[in-house]
Design a protein around this motif. Structure first.
Motif, PDB file in Angstrom:
ATOM      1  N   TYR A  15       0.853  -1.178   0.000  1.00 10.20           N
ATOM      2  CA  TYR A  15       0.000   0.000   0.000  1.00 10.20           C
ATOM      3  C   TYR A  15       0.892   1.231   0.000  1.00 10.20           C
ATOM      4  O   TYR A  15       2.121   1.138   0.179  1.00 10.20           O
ATOM      5  CB  TYR A  15      -0.963   0.006   1.192  1.00 10.20           C
ATOM      6  N   MET A  16       0.300   2.402  -0.190  1.00  8.85           N
ATOM      7  CA  MET A  16       1.102   3.620  -0.202  1.00  8.85           C
ATOM      8  C   MET A  16       0.215   4.840  -0.007  1.00  8.85           C
ATOM      9  O   MET A  16      -1.009   4.795  -0.187  1.00  8.85           O
ATOM     10  CB  MET A  16       1.885   3.752  -1.512  1.00  8.85           C
ATOM     11  N   THR A  35      -3.494  10.978  -1.093  1.00  5.76           N
ATOM     12  CA  THR A  35      -4.317   9.843  -1.504  1.00  5.76           C
ATOM     13  C   THR A  35      -3.743   8.582  -0.914  1.00  5.76           C
ATOM     14  O   THR A  35      -2.566   8.262  -1.127  1.00  5.76           O
ATOM     15  CB  THR A  35      -4.389   9.720  -3.033  1.00  5.76           C
ATOM     16  N   LEU A  36      -4.560   7.883  -0.148  1.00  4.73           N
ATOM     17  CA  LEU A  36      -4.179   6.585   0.416  1.00  4.73           C
ATOM     18  C   LEU A  36      -4.662   5.495  -0.518  1.00  4.73           C
ATOM     19  O   LEU A  36      -5.862   5.389  -0.792  1.00  4.73           O
ATOM     20  CB  LEU A  36      -4.808   6.405   1.799  1.00  4.73           C
ATOM     21  N   PHE A  37      -3.731   4.682  -1.034  1.00  5.99           N
ATOM     22  CA  PHE A  37      -4.065   3.527  -1.864  1.00  5.99           C
ATOM     23  C   PHE A  37      -3.882   2.278  -1.010  1.00  5.99           C
ATOM     24  O   PHE A  37      -2.772   1.976  -0.569  1.00  5.99           O
ATOM     25  CB  PHE A  37      -3.160   3.471  -3.099  1.00  5.99           C
ATOM     26  N   LEU A  38      -4.964   1.557  -0.795  1.00  7.94           N
ATOM     27  CA  LEU A  38      -4.970   0.441   0.150  1.00  7.94           C
ATOM     28  C   LEU A  38      -5.943  -0.621  -0.334  1.00  7.94           C
ATOM     29  O   LEU A  38      -6.971  -0.292  -0.945  1.00  7.94           O
ATOM     30  CB  LEU A  38      -5.402   0.975   1.527  1.00  7.94           C
ATOM     31  N   ALA A  39      -5.626  -1.877  -0.070  1.00  8.86           N
ATOM     32  CA  ALA A  39      -6.518  -2.962  -0.483  1.00  8.86           C
ATOM     33  C   ALA A  39      -7.875  -2.834   0.221  1.00  8.86           C
ATOM     34  O   ALA A  39      -7.974  -2.334   1.340  1.00  8.86           O
ATOM     35  CB  ALA A  39      -5.889  -4.309  -0.165  1.00  8.86           C
ATOM     36  N   PHE A  40      -8.915  -3.288  -0.451  1.00  7.91           N
ATOM     37  CA  PHE A  40     -10.236  -3.297   0.169  1.00  7.91           C
ATOM     38  C   PHE A  40     -10.326  -4.347   1.274  1.00  7.91           C
ATOM     39  O   PHE A  40     -10.994  -4.124   2.274  1.00  7.91           O
ATOM     40  CB  PHE A  40     -11.318  -3.567  -0.888  1.00  7.91           C
ATOM     41  N   ARG A  41      -9.653  -5.486   1.060  1.00  4.78           N
ATOM     42  CA  ARG A  41      -9.742  -6.586   2.021  1.00  4.78           C
ATOM     43  C   ARG A  41      -8.351  -7.122   2.339  1.00  4.78           C
ATOM     44  O   ARG A  41      -7.437  -7.000   1.542  1.00  4.78           O
ATOM     45  CB  ARG A  41     -10.622  -7.714   1.474  1.00  4.78           C
ATOM     46  N   GLY A  42      -8.228  -7.730   3.507  1.00  2.00           N
ATOM     47  CA  GLY A  42      -6.956  -8.294   3.923  1.00  2.00           C
ATOM     48  C   GLY A  42      -6.515  -7.713   5.247  1.00  2.00           C
ATOM     49  O   GLY A  42      -7.216  -6.913   5.878  1.00  2.00           O
ATOM     50  N   GLU A  43      -5.319  -8.121   5.683  1.00  2.00           N
ATOM     51  CA  GLU A  43      -4.830  -7.686   6.995  1.00  2.00           C
ATOM     52  C   GLU A  43      -4.695  -6.164   7.060  1.00  2.00           C
ATOM     53  O   GLU A  43      -5.163  -5.519   7.981  1.00  2.00           O
ATOM     54  CB  GLU A  43      -3.482  -8.344   7.285  1.00  2.00           C
ATOM     55  N   LYS A  44      -4.002  -5.589   6.066  1.00  4.32           N
ATOM     56  CA  LYS A  44      -3.890  -4.140   5.960  1.00  4.32           C
ATOM     57  C   LYS A  44      -4.866  -3.706   4.877  1.00  4.32           C
ATOM     58  O   LYS A  44      -4.585  -3.803   3.683  1.00  4.32           O
ATOM     59  CB  LYS A  44      -2.472  -3.737   5.589  1.00  4.32           C
ATOM     60  N   SER A  45      -6.034  -3.247   5.278  1.00  5.58           N
ATOM     61  CA  SER A  45      -7.066  -2.967   4.278  1.00  5.58           C
ATOM     62  C   SER A  45      -8.100  -1.999   4.834  1.00  5.58           C
ATOM     63  O   SER A  45      -8.174  -1.762   6.042  1.00  5.58           O
ATOM     64  CB  SER A  45      -7.763  -4.262   3.852  1.00  5.58           C
TER      65      SER A  45
END
Length: 451
Positions: free
Chosen positions: A214-215, A229-239
């Motif tokens: 992520y970043m 802008t935070l780019f992060l997965a929708f699901r998962g440990e860091k999400s």
């Protein structure tokens, strides 16, 4: 081409209307939203954009380059922030080369003003039906609910990633369509100006906090703020799904972006108030039908934002279409436009996905930074011949498909160079000149840009 209807008064549709209107063509530009110059209107998915060489050339073609540049901020490279707070700078290109941060809304307002010098804009008009065979479109006024229809020589769909024009083509033609969402979404946040009205970070850089999966990025605004802008997965440990409470969000930022916290006093409020949005790549064909209907910009080739080429590639669509009108006066040019742009649309989509991995995973990696330094030295040794991929895309007009092809071969050569024993200590020495000469002798037909 005497009468044209353009659906979508965003950036690309407005620039297209400006070009065509200056040619004396009767243009009607329709927009489902209200007039953003008079009311608060959602200007799109992001309030910040990056403009570079291709975009400036398109704006220059209608005399707007200087006006837009005055409202933009030059970013000369990436400033990477480690978790410990250490900073690493990576220039974007040669000295003097920069990309520019610009407000989407401000740029759109400049373009709308320019459109109205020669053409008519119809706000609050939603496209509800499209007759492809007769080039007739029906609109509904969102305020009065009254319906009107108009017929044109050509209808352009410049109505974005979720285009109504493209949807009609998809349903009624033998139409190929593919969309792909990446696993990451994004959320926008703000670093406000300091108490004395200055930027809290160095303003002439695109700031990146790369954290592998992520970043966070930050682009400067002319009012002294930064749009993050935070780019992060929708699901998962860091999400995003695991950031549901103020405590979870605070802990996440303390662990991942500790230097942001004192700079963003409204972080928690903005995190829960601002939407979390998806990122989609869309490809389709054909882009035109019977020289009557055509797609342009995101309606034809929506891409993820990681190369800063979404708006720019749409602007290049417009410029090249205009060039074709010059080259082939009184001829049909929509198929020529498609032939010129479709493969390039696919290429920049692939490049944008590729650059996400670079920004998120690699920019803070020592071996990646060494690669970039070696590549910069090769560029200095062979000026005008060896141009790194990022520079081909951002600071040249080389077709995207050619940049993608040459970039793959450059990567192969650099992979081999980085395998040389002790390369980290010899790349700045005279010995390197002999090494690189041997590689260039083998690879030059592949890694040099053909003029």
């Amino acid at each position: 081409m005497r009468k044209v209807t353009i659906i979508g008064a965003g950036l690309v549709g407005s620039l297209l209307a400006t070009y065509l209107g200056k040619r004396g063509i009767k243009v009607d530009l329709y927009e489902r939203r209200g007039d953003m110059r008079k009311e608060q209107v959602d200007a799109g998915r992001s309030i910040n954009l990056a403009c570079s060489t291709r975009g400036w050339k398109a704006l220059n073609g209608v005399g707007l380059e200087e006006e837009v540049k005055e409202a933009a901020i030059a970013m000369h490279g990436r400033m990477m922030h480690s978790i410990s707070g250490d900073l690493t700078f990576q220039p974007y290109g040669k000295e003097g080369e920069a990309i520019y941060s610009i407000s989407r809304a401000h740029l759109n307002k400049i373009l709308l003003d320019e459109v109205e010098k020669n053409s008519k804009i119809h706000f609050d008009h939603k496209c509800i039906d499209l007759d492809l065979e007769n080039a007739t479109v029906t609109f509904q006024n969102e305020q009065t609910k009254q319906q009107t229809s108009c017929t044109s020589d050509i209808i352009f769909g410049a109505d974005g990633a979720f285009s109504a024009v493209r949807e009609t083509m998809r349903k009624k033609l033998r139409f190929n369509y593919q969309q792909q969402y990446i696993e990451h979404g994004y959320k926008e946040l703000t670093i406000p100006p300091t108490t004395d009205g200055e930027w809290a970070l160095e303003k002439n850089f695109l700031h990146i906090w790369p954290r592998k999966q992520y970043m966070l990025i930050a682009l400067p605004n002319t009012d002294g703020s930064f749009t993050c802008t935070l780019f992060l997965a929708f699901r998962g440990e860091k999400s995003f799904e695991n950031l549901q409470t103020p405590q979870q969000v605070s802990k996440f930022f303390e662990e991942s972006f500790p230097d942001i916290i004192p700079l963003a006093p409204n972080l928690l409020d903005e995190f829960f108030a601002n939407p979390t949005s998806g990122l989609v790549t869309i490809s389709c064909s054909p882009w035109q039908y019977q020289e009557k209907i055509a797609l342009i910009g995101d309606a034809a080739h929506a891409i993820v934002p990681f190369y800063g080429q979404g708006m720019v590639s749409g602007f290049e669509d417009v410029r090249i279409l205009n060039d074709l009108l010059d080259e082939f006066p009184n001829q049909s040019i929509l198929q020529k436009y498609t032939n010129a742009r479709q493969e390039n649309g696919d290429a920049i989509a692939a490049l944008a996905l590729q650059n996400f991995i670079e920004m998120r995973d690699l920019v803070g990696d020592p071996s990646f930074l060494l690669r970039k330094r070696i590549e910069a030295r090769i560029q200095n040794l062979y000026p005008g011949k060896y141009i790194p991929l990022y520079s081909m895309v951002t600071f040249s007009h080389l077709p995207y498909k050619e940049a993608l092809s040459v970039g793959k071969k450059q990567k192969k050569m650099l992979d081999e160079i980085l395998q040389i024993s002790n390369i980290e200590n010899i790349w700045q020495t005279e010995k390197f000149l002999e090494i690189i000469h041997k590689f260039i002798t083998v690879y030059q037909n592949d890694v040099f840009v053909r003029k």
